[in-house]
Design a protein around this motif. Structure first.
Motif, PDB file in Angstrom:
ATOM      1  N   ASP A 129       0.838  -1.203   0.000  1.00  0.00           N
ATOM      2  CA  ASP A 129       0.000   0.000   0.000  1.00  0.00           C
ATOM      3  C   ASP A 129       0.870   1.248   0.000  1.00  0.00           C
ATOM      4  OD1 ASP A 129      -2.361   1.508   0.110  1.00  0.00           O
ATOM      5  OD2 ASP A 129      -2.202   1.674   2.287  1.00  0.00           O
ATOM      6  N   VAL A 130       0.561   2.166  -0.930  1.00  0.00           N
ATOM      7  CA  VAL A 130       1.293   3.429  -1.028  1.00  0.00           C
ATOM      8  C   VAL A 130       0.291   4.572  -1.048  1.00  0.00           C
ATOM      9  CG1 VAL A 130       2.781   4.839  -2.485  1.00  0.00           C
ATOM     10  CG2 VAL A 130       3.240   2.404  -2.249  1.00  0.00           C
ATOM     11  N   ARG A 131       0.519   5.585  -0.269  1.00  0.00           N
ATOM     12  CA  ARG A 131      -0.356   6.766  -0.256  1.00  0.00           C
ATOM     13  C   ARG A 131       0.104   7.716  -1.375  1.00  0.00           C
ATOM     14  NH1 ARG A 131      -3.087   7.899   4.521  1.00  0.00           N
ATOM     15  NH2 ARG A 131      -2.693  10.147   4.269  1.00  0.00           N
ATOM     16  N   PRO A 132      -0.720   7.913  -2.404  1.00  0.00           N
ATOM     17  CA  PRO A 132      -0.301   8.730  -3.559  1.00  0.00           C
ATOM     18  C   PRO A 132       0.196  10.120  -3.178  1.00  0.00           C
ATOM     19  CG  PRO A 132      -2.335   7.568  -4.050  1.00  0.00           C
ATOM     20  CD  PRO A 132      -2.061   7.344  -2.587  1.00  0.00           C
ATOM     21  N   GLU A 133      -0.406  10.738  -2.144  1.00  0.00           N
ATOM     22  CA  GLU A 133      -0.005  12.095  -1.782  1.00  0.00           C
ATOM     23  C   GLU A 133       1.399  12.167  -1.198  1.00  0.00           C
ATOM     24  OE1 GLU A 133      -2.497  10.413   1.658  1.00  0.00           O
ATOM     25  OE2 GLU A 133      -2.499  10.379  -0.544  1.00  0.00           O
ATOM     26  N   GLU A 134       1.966  11.015  -0.823  1.00  0.00           N
ATOM     27  CA  GLU A 134       3.318  10.987  -0.283  1.00  0.00           C
ATOM     28  C   GLU A 134       4.386  10.742  -1.347  1.00  0.00           C
ATOM     29  OE1 GLU A 134       3.258   7.925   2.631  1.00  0.00           O
ATOM     30  OE2 GLU A 134       2.084   9.067   4.081  1.00  0.00           O
ATOM     31  N   SER A 137       8.320  10.443  -6.681  1.00  0.00           N
ATOM     32  CA  SER A 137       8.514   9.875  -8.009  1.00  0.00           C
ATOM     33  C   SER A 137       8.494   8.360  -7.880  1.00  0.00           C
ATOM     34  CB  SER A 137       9.832  10.336  -8.646  1.00  0.00           C
ATOM     35  OG  SER A 137      10.941   9.809  -7.931  1.00  0.00           O
ATOM     36  N   VAL A 138       8.358   7.685  -9.031  1.00  0.00           N
ATOM     37  CA  VAL A 138       8.289   6.223  -9.022  1.00  0.00           C
ATOM     38  C   VAL A 138       9.147   5.659 -10.149  1.00  0.00           C
ATOM     39  CG1 VAL A 138       6.009   6.027  -7.963  1.00  0.00           C
ATOM     40  CG2 VAL A 138       6.201   6.284 -10.444  1.00  0.00           C
ATOM     41  N   ARG A 139       9.583   4.417  -9.943  1.00  0.00           N
ATOM     42  CA  ARG A 139      10.358   3.738 -10.977  1.00  0.00           C
ATOM     43  C   ARG A 139       9.988   2.258 -10.978  1.00  0.00           C
ATOM     44  NH1 ARG A 139      15.205   4.342  -9.084  1.00  0.00           N
ATOM     45  NH2 ARG A 139      15.529   2.218  -8.296  1.00  0.00           N
ATOM     46  N   GLY A 216       1.476  15.738 -11.296  1.00  0.00           N
ATOM     47  CA  GLY A 216       2.872  16.149 -11.332  1.00  0.00           C
ATOM     48  C   GLY A 216       3.891  15.087 -10.996  1.00  0.00           C
ATOM     49  N   VAL A 217       3.464  13.925 -10.521  1.00  0.00           N
ATOM     50  CA  VAL A 217       4.412  12.873 -10.148  1.00  0.00           C
ATOM     51  C   VAL A 217       5.086  12.319 -11.396  1.00  0.00           C
ATOM     52  CG1 VAL A 217       4.670  10.562  -9.163  1.00  0.00           C
ATOM     53  CG2 VAL A 217       3.156  12.227  -8.063  1.00  0.00           C
ATOM     54  N   PRO A 218       6.414  12.331 -11.456  1.00  0.00           N
ATOM     55  CA  PRO A 218       7.133  11.742 -12.591  1.00  0.00           C
ATOM     56  C   PRO A 218       7.429  10.263 -12.328  1.00  0.00           C
ATOM     57  CG  PRO A 218       8.679  12.915 -11.228  1.00  0.00           C
ATOM     58  CD  PRO A 218       7.332  13.061 -10.559  1.00  0.00           C
ATOM     59  N   THR A 235      10.026   0.939  -7.253  1.00  0.00           N
ATOM     60  CA  THR A 235      10.579   1.800  -6.206  1.00  0.00           C
ATOM     61  C   THR A 235       9.746   3.072  -6.135  1.00  0.00           C
ATOM     62  OG1 THR A 235      12.817   0.966  -6.590  1.00  0.00           O
ATOM     63  CG2 THR A 235      12.618   3.035  -5.382  1.00  0.00           C
ATOM     64  N   VAL A 236       9.304   3.398  -4.949  1.00  0.00           N
ATOM     65  CA  VAL A 236       8.548   4.628  -4.717  1.00  0.00           C
ATOM     66  C   VAL A 236       9.391   5.538  -3.828  1.00  0.00           C
ATOM     67  CG1 VAL A 236       6.465   5.646  -3.726  1.00  0.00           C
ATOM     68  CG2 VAL A 236       6.335   3.446  -4.926  1.00  0.00           C
ATOM     69  N   HIS A 237       9.655   6.735  -4.301  1.00  0.00           N
ATOM     70  CA  HIS A 237      10.423   7.713  -3.526  1.00  0.00           C
ATOM     71  C   HIS A 237       9.455   8.636  -2.783  1.00  0.00           C
ATOM     72  CE1 HIS A 237      14.275   6.660  -5.391  1.00  0.00           C
ATOM     73  NE2 HIS A 237      13.596   6.541  -6.519  1.00  0.00           N
ATOM     74  N   THR A 238       9.650   8.765  -1.480  1.00  0.00           N
ATOM     75  CA  THR A 238       8.856   9.669  -0.659  1.00  0.00           C
ATOM     76  C   THR A 238       9.798  10.573   0.131  1.00  0.00           C
ATOM     77  OG1 THR A 238       8.792   8.303   1.342  1.00  0.00           O
ATOM     78  CG2 THR A 238       7.174   7.803  -0.378  1.00  0.00           C
ATOM     79  N   VAL A 239       9.231  11.524   0.843  1.00  0.00           N
ATOM     80  CA  VAL A 239      10.049  12.438   1.652  1.00  0.00           C
ATOM     81  C   VAL A 239      10.848  11.669   2.694  1.00  0.00           C
ATOM     82  CG1 VAL A 239       9.949  14.334   3.315  1.00  0.00           C
ATOM     83  CG2 VAL A 239       8.492  14.377   1.289  1.00  0.00           C
TER      84      VAL A 239
END
Length: 293
Positions: A129-134, A137-139, A216-218, A235-239
């Motif tokens: 589970d990933v929260r889109p607002e967090e 970028s994704v790969r 805007g998410v690349p 891979t999901v990059h978050t803060v």
């Protein structure tokens, strides 16, 4: 329950049949005698039909469709005319023209059509589970060797104008996973491809798609058709850092069986578990990438 396998154009329906035989009687049609002989060797109890019309005349409860991509719209139309749920093995479209033809057919009954990478149903991904607002970028990285195509095997898959080549055939897995995570509001920014190792291909063995969601998410899909093993990574990059899932293993780990379970649920009356808007987004990005690369 009776399930019809319409075409054996890739390796996937052989795997599908192994899961389906636990649920249903199998009926099969495939014009290539070698492919059909292999199937009959694995599934000796399956009934063989001489053509698609005869296959559909056996009154199946559902259809697994695996034909070369240019033939999908016409074959799918004949299945939907009978009101049958259909699982279309990937890719359902590889070019913008093929996608346009497919859309007109699916519009008749999108709830009866499932076409997806099996990886969407992989247990390790479903439970992720990933929260889109967090998301920053994704790969997605796809590792699946395509060296067999350089020998002339299944040339339609390697043809950019027919099956889409490596960029589409393998890129679909990565794009499917990203759309499943972040939704269908995505478009292609750019694409590139090259041959790094497997000389003799009609398409490429390495490629990259750059995409962007409307918020805007690349994102990036890396397609590595030169690989010693088969693996898929998101891979999901978050803060707060990176989150990663890696999919590898057999049919159960990669989602083949779960995909068939979802299809069997459709046969029993459930709508397609993958909204057409998401499938359209995946195929649209891939077809645009094929045109651009």
């Amino acid at each position: 329950m009776r399930i019809a396998l319409a075409g054996l154009a890739t390796s996937h329906p052989y795997t599908d049949a192994r899961a389906l035989r636990d649920h249903a009687e199998l009926v099969v049609w495939e014009p290539d005698p070698q492919r059909l002989a292999r199937f009959r060797g694995e599934q000796p109890d399956a009934v063989v039909a001489p053509d698609l019309s005869a296959l559909l005349a056996t009154d199946p409860d559902g259809v697994v469709l695996t034909v070369p991509t240019p033939d999908v719209p016409e074959a799918l139309a004949r299945v939907l005319e009978r009101g049958l749920p259909c699982f279309v093995n990937k890719p359902a479209a590889a070019t913008l023209d093929q996608l346009d033809r497919l859309e007109h057919v699916v519009a008749r009954a999108p709830e009866l059509v499932l076409t997806s990478s099996v990886l969407r149903f992989a247990p390790a991904f479903v439970g992720w589970d990933v929260r889109p607002e967090e998301v920053l970028s994704v790969r997605a990285t796809v590792r699946h060797d395509v060296g067999l195509w350089a020998t002339g095997y299944n040339p339609w898959q390697d043809d950019p104008a027919v099956g889409g080549g490596t960029l589409v055939m393998m890129g679909l897995h990565g794009m499917e996973l990203l759309v499943a995570l972040l939704g269908p509001a995505v478009s292609l920014v750019g694409a590139t491809s090259t041959v790094r190792r497997h000389r003799g291909l009609r398409s490429e063995d390495t490629g990259l798609l750059a995409v962007r969601w409307d918020d805007g998410v690349p994102g990036v899909v890396e397609v590595l058709g030169v690989s010693q093993d088969e693996a898929y990574e998101v891979t999901v990059h978050t803060v707060t850092g990176e989150r990663r899932v890696v999919l590898r293993g057999g049919a159960d780990e990669l989602g083949y069986r779960a995909t068939i379970d979802a299809f069997v649920s459709m046969v029993r009356g459930a709508p397609s578990p993958v909204p057409w808007a998401q499938t359209r987004a995946v195929l649209g990005v891939l077809a645009a990438a094929r045109a651009a690369a």
